[in-house]
Enzyme design. Structure first.
Site, mmCIF file in Angstrom:
data_model
loop_
_atom_site.group_PDB
_atom_site.id
_atom_site.type_symbol
_atom_site.label_atom_id
_atom_site.label_comp_id
_atom_site.label_asym_id
_atom_site.label_seq_id
_atom_site.Cartn_x
_atom_site.Cartn_y
_atom_site.Cartn_z
ATOM 1 N N GLU A 6 3.641 -1.467 -47.415
ATOM 2 C CA GLU A 6 3.396 -0.132 -46.862
ATOM 3 C C GLU A 6 2.024 -0.062 -46.175
ATOM 4 O OE1 GLU A 6 5.510 2.436 -46.720
ATOM 5 O OE2 GLU A 6 6.976 2.121 -48.318
ATOM 6 N N HIS A 31 11.215 -1.399 -53.808
ATOM 7 C CA HIS A 31 11.123 -0.623 -52.565
ATOM 8 C C HIS A 31 10.284 -1.314 -51.484
ATOM 9 C CE1 HIS A 31 10.922 2.809 -49.910
ATOM 10 N NE2 HIS A 31 9.610 2.805 -49.970
ATOM 11 N N ARG A 43 9.067 27.816 -60.251
ATOM 12 C CA ARG A 43 9.093 27.768 -58.771
ATOM 13 C C ARG A 43 7.804 27.213 -58.167
ATOM 14 N NH1 ARG A 43 11.356 33.070 -59.332
ATOM 15 N NH2 ARG A 43 13.616 32.909 -59.500
ATOM 16 N N LYS A 83 -1.911 8.167 -43.227
ATOM 17 C CA LYS A 83 -0.845 9.009 -43.764
ATOM 18 C C LYS A 83 -1.251 10.483 -43.716
ATOM 19 C CE LYS A 83 2.824 9.826 -46.691
ATOM 20 N NZ LYS A 83 3.848 9.268 -47.568
ATOM 21 N N ASN A 120 8.757 6.162 -41.514
ATOM 22 C CA ASN A 120 9.971 5.509 -42.000
ATOM 23 C C ASN A 120 10.207 4.136 -41.368
ATOM 24 O OD1 ASN A 120 10.841 7.510 -43.843
ATOM 25 N ND2 ASN A 120 11.460 8.776 -42.107
ATOM 26 N N ARG A 166 6.243 12.571 -38.232
ATOM 27 C CA ARG A 166 6.231 11.996 -39.574
ATOM 28 C C ARG A 166 7.319 10.952 -39.758
ATOM 29 N NH1 ARG A 166 5.001 15.118 -45.248
ATOM 30 N NH2 ARG A 166 5.561 13.414 -46.629
ATOM 31 N N HIS A 176 12.212 1.644 -43.173
ATOM 32 C CA HIS A 176 12.807 2.305 -44.338
ATOM 33 C C HIS A 176 14.308 2.524 -44.233
ATOM 34 C CE1 HIS A 176 8.726 2.795 -45.583
ATOM 35 N NE2 HIS A 176 9.058 3.494 -46.643
ATOM 36 N N GLU A 234 8.354 16.640 -41.747
ATOM 37 C CA GLU A 234 9.103 15.566 -41.105
ATOM 38 C C GLU A 234 10.082 16.064 -40.060
ATOM 39 O OE1 GLU A 234 11.058 12.945 -43.860
ATOM 40 O OE2 GLU A 234 11.033 11.309 -42.426
ATOM 41 N N HIS A 237 16.020 1.159 -47.303
ATOM 42 C CA HIS A 237 16.779 1.986 -48.250
ATOM 43 C C HIS A 237 18.206 1.476 -48.410
ATOM 44 C CE1 HIS A 237 14.046 5.783 -47.737
ATOM 45 N NE2 HIS A 237 13.558 4.913 -48.590
ATOM 46 N N LYS A 244 6.188 14.674 -50.501
ATOM 47 C CA LYS A 244 7.605 14.364 -50.670
ATOM 48 C C LYS A 244 7.855 14.018 -52.124
ATOM 49 C CE LYS A 244 9.325 12.475 -46.361
ATOM 50 N NZ LYS A 244 10.090 11.314 -45.844
#
Lengths: 376, 376
Positions: A193, A274, A129, A234, A252, A248, A255, A244, A259, A151
């Protein structure tokens, strides 16, 4: 966030209360990893997760650095490529961390690009965990984006990064010298990026990149500055909005389209990686904003021109092979996780450095825009 | 934590700041689930995860309750049993949640016992990096223990619950009437965890159980009181130590031995279920404490007598079939996640209601103790 010069590395603090952590940016940090890790985790053992390509270049160097600081390490080597972000490989990494008998206070190190960082962070987040996690990103893309912010995740047949956890690293070591072994294509993909931070809300940084991108590609001080600026940007967004729920989402930019394009080519990196998807996505986001009368044609052209200058793809037709029809692309967009109750959320812009979150973009507008783009 | 009477349910608040949530305890809460959920998550859709056994009893009732409150639901049905806490089933649940096109603000509902709750909570914790999660525990064990506190996970061949996340539910509905369909064996197994709260730090609750356990088994007010007292105790510990860095470890009373026994029988529930392992484990923890001159023989006998009274196993020889040798059992204990840098952590006790965390228990003492027990 705080940024300060060390002997030979920049330091950016990601301020998350008792889970705050450092990003160090500088040359030859792999050689210093043992020292930095042993100082922060006295007595810990480590499992290093890497891929075959990166391991052949830097694994021995990292293990030597750890060993000389008294940190015992096991190595877990994955195949390279986006397909490694799968349940199957997650299972393998988790099982090998357990096989190495790491305990909750030991650490898991990701040595690699975004794929290795995302997969390893997810594994570190679920073994017992949650175990300590150190990122040693070896691509520009991972250094300026995916290694910072917690993330983690894997892909599903239903979309990219749909499965994962938020699990913050305890340390990020961005060794700028390892980028010398990147292919030009990979460096450019990460550069997309980097440029994104300028396009979000730092027009002066975008202008600096327009004037200095060749130095950034060449290495040295300009590269370090571009990476540190990106990490600072960032870190500030992550500190303000870890999960997010708001600001945040600006990260994106490019993105949602990006994506969808990656999904449309079946994550085939020979056709699109990417960062290339993000480059095309950022150009599309600017053009879509023009269509919605938000931004000027000149701004959209300026963005496209700079990304094309550095050699990035900027149009759908730059992607080799056939794309699925526009409605199929829209389906990918709808399944993307940035959808809330059926409304499409997009990052739009009023111009260079003036991006914002738009939550109620009608799907029909997107489809018309895409059909137009397919025609070009 | 706060506890207050509602029209016909007790309410316990698990106080975790902006992630606080209610546990409601009372009769016929499955019928009220739709109303309680629709109030808290207006407009959300739901995926219900259950197992074949529970689904045949309560799925239709739950879906009707949701539908009448306007909550659209999908159902994901797993096979019953501990083996369902596997990577394979996690993959299936995750994939079906995505197939149902749930978005980040929708909810995932666990309808079942501890296995379904642990698996579903893990899936809810990793789909889109965390979805809302509602627990409707249908066993006594899940109501008094596993449904509260956010521990989720699956088993590994290397040990139980070694893979998972902390993911707090947003609501727990403990319907005391559904316990009427439990087998006596399952009810007893859950009772072991109820008795545990008395043994940890509430001697008066343990004494009350000694006098009133037949009423708890029979249902009605005594059962509700036992469950609410257990939930309050668990909620207080979770609020004080969400991530098990300190006091929460007390909840593991009986669990280090218990988990090792479960692993030793290969998680074969025909031989031993979790609560039974905990019952034997609690007796062993008291006897081990006697051996270490911490507790009195009388206290250990009292604990064993009460658990035997209700029909729980209390000795290694109560487990049908052969057990692996003591050193193998010790290996299972060492691989258990409550190990820090090679030292064994145990919950020991000074007597009924006087448990404490011991961090430096020598493995050799445990082995000698186990060899003695095997001889009996």
């Amino acid at each position: 966030m705080i940024s300060e010069a060390m002997e030979d590395a920049d330091r950016v603090l990601v301020d998350l209360g008792n889970r705050s952590y450092d990003i160090l940016i500088g040359d030859r940090l792999v050689d210093r990893a043992g020292k930095e890790i042993a100082e922060r985790f006295p007595g810990a053992r480590a499992a290093i997760v890497s891929d075959e390509t990166v391991a052949s270049l830097y694994l021995e160097q990292l293990r030597n650095s750890l060993a000389s600081a008294g940190v015992d390490s096991a190595a877990i080597i994955m195949p390279p490529g986006e397909k490694t972000k799968s349940f199957e490989h997650l299972m393998t990494v988790v099982d090998e961390i357990l096989a190495a008998r790491l305990e909750r206070r030991d650490i898991v190190i990701a040595l690699g690009g975004g794929v290795i960082g995302d997969l390893t962070g997810f594994a570190a987040g679920v073994v017992r965990r949650g175990m300590h996690f150190v990122q040693i990103p070896t691509t520009l893309l991972a250094q300026v984006d995916s290694s910072v912010g917690g993330k983690t995740g894997i892909n599903s047949a239903r979309g990219k990064n749909l499965i994962g956890v938020f699990h913050q690293p305890a340390l990020v070591l961005a060794d700028t010298s390892v980028l010398d072994t990147l292919s030009a294509r990979e460096f450019r993909a990460g550069y997309a990026e980097t440029a994104k931070y300028g396009l979000i809300d730092q027009p002066e940084f975008f202008a600096w990149l327009e004037g200095n991108w060749k130095d950034v590609f060449a290495g040295g001080e300009a590269r370090r500055r571009a990476i540190a600026t990106s990490c600072r940007a960032k870190a500030a967004v992550v500190a303000a909005d870890e999960r997010e729920s708001g600001a945040r989402a600006l990260l994106n930019l490019g993105h949602t389209f990006g994506h969808a394009l990656e999904a449309a080519v079946g994550y085939d990196s020979s056709r699109l990686v990417h960062g290339e998807g993000v480059a095309i996505g950022m150009v599309l986001a600017h053009q879509f904003s023009v269509r919605l009368n938000l931004a000027s044609v000149d701004d959209a052209r300026r963005v496209e021109a700079h990304l094309a200058d550095v050699g990035l793809p900027t149009r759908l037709s730059d992607i080799p092979g056939d794309l699925p029809p526009p409605d199929r692309l829209l389906e990918h967009i709808a399944q993307d996780k940035k959808v809330e109750r059926g409304r499409l959320t997009f990052i739009l812009t009023k111009g260079v450095g003036q991006s914002f979150v738009a939550k109620d973009v009608p799907a029909s507008e997107v489809e018309l825009f895409l059909k137009e783009k397919y025609g070009q």
